[in-house]
Design a protein around this motif. Sequence first.
Motif: not given
Length: 417
Positions: A51-56, A77, A79, A82-83, A85
């Motif tokens: 999920d988003q939190a795990q990717l971050m 994806i 990254l 996401i990092r 954001q």
Amino acid sequence: MAYIRPLANGNFRADVRLKGIVKNKTFPTESLAQAWADNIENGIKTILNLDQAQLMALSEDEICALGGEGLFKQLGIDLFAIRHQAKLEAINALSKKELLQLSVQEIERMGGAELFIKAGKRIRYKTFRDVCDEYLSRWGKKDYQGQMQRVDYWCQFFGDRIMTDIDIFDIREHIDDLIDEGQRATTINRKKAVLSSVYKFALSRGYVDENLVRSVVVDDDTKRRDRVLSEAERKRLLKASRESHWDKLYLLVLMAMTTGARKGELMNLRWNDVNFKDSSAFLGDTKNGTSRELYLAPVVMTELKRHQEVGTGLIFPSVELPEQPMDFRKAWRNVLKAANIADRDILNPDGSVKLEKFTFHCLRHGFCSALSDSGKEINQIAKLAGHKSIQTTMRYIHQGRDQKRQIVNELAQAFNL
């Protein structure tokens, strides 16, 4: 799905097709092919379940273990986005007028020009090439063509980089490469003077805050490096290379250590340049303009066969651009750090070098020095290293205090003293 099939030459080809991703690779054994395919499949499945939190929260090592940032991109994806954001949200909240009024410092504080470009926002920034074009357009001195060629030299390395993103370490690293290649200090300083002139112009136009080039000093004492690895350092480097997230770094280091080939020569090698029957590789385009043959040790051949592919592809290709050599600078820095080997000069309080940095080119120096220490003739070393001139070979050869003492003692014994 993963498919393993035997090839006519006894190797096995692994093909992975999953979620629109197609990857393939050749291995000497079926078990290695299966393990690689399983790892790719597991990586894809794991990535898609994050999920988003795990990717971050993913670390660089975890990203590499899952297949690298390139695999994430193939799966759609981003990254990078996401990092960053929160910063992207702040950038998107700015009006067009506010964006154009941002200073260089504010752009850097908000994440740098790359982040603004990623958000599709127009800001006032200049690439190195943009600044050089403007600099040349205002060149009012003689020899315009000559200056244009001298400036173009630096554009080859920094051309598309945002001017403010180039730091002193980038400049120092390139200067060190010139030093390690054996270029004379006067030649390097002439090149550096052109770069400094560009930076002086950029400073006058407000594109940079300082002339970084003035802080990079080249002395005659630093025109070549004598750094060679100790036995303990060599073992640590090989161990760290074997454990690198880039699975071919160990092979590259082995080849550099045992052949003395230049970085560019190795990075441009193709699979059809390797003769697996007689353990050799053909270099058709070397720095001095002549071709030569590399003789490959058994340990190198074993590792080559582990990665062996059929065709004319590069042995060390970029993941995203297979027709270009891999940019392994980040992997190299990580390996030096893991091996506890300095990647920057460590200075004494008086500015002298306490511990010299170790560069990839130093592996070539170590090759020549080891041959010299083992008693090989200088003309033999020159041929193996691909030197046209014996004087060039002499720059790579040094003898330690123990060897010098032994030579003097042997001379005294010959005189019956």
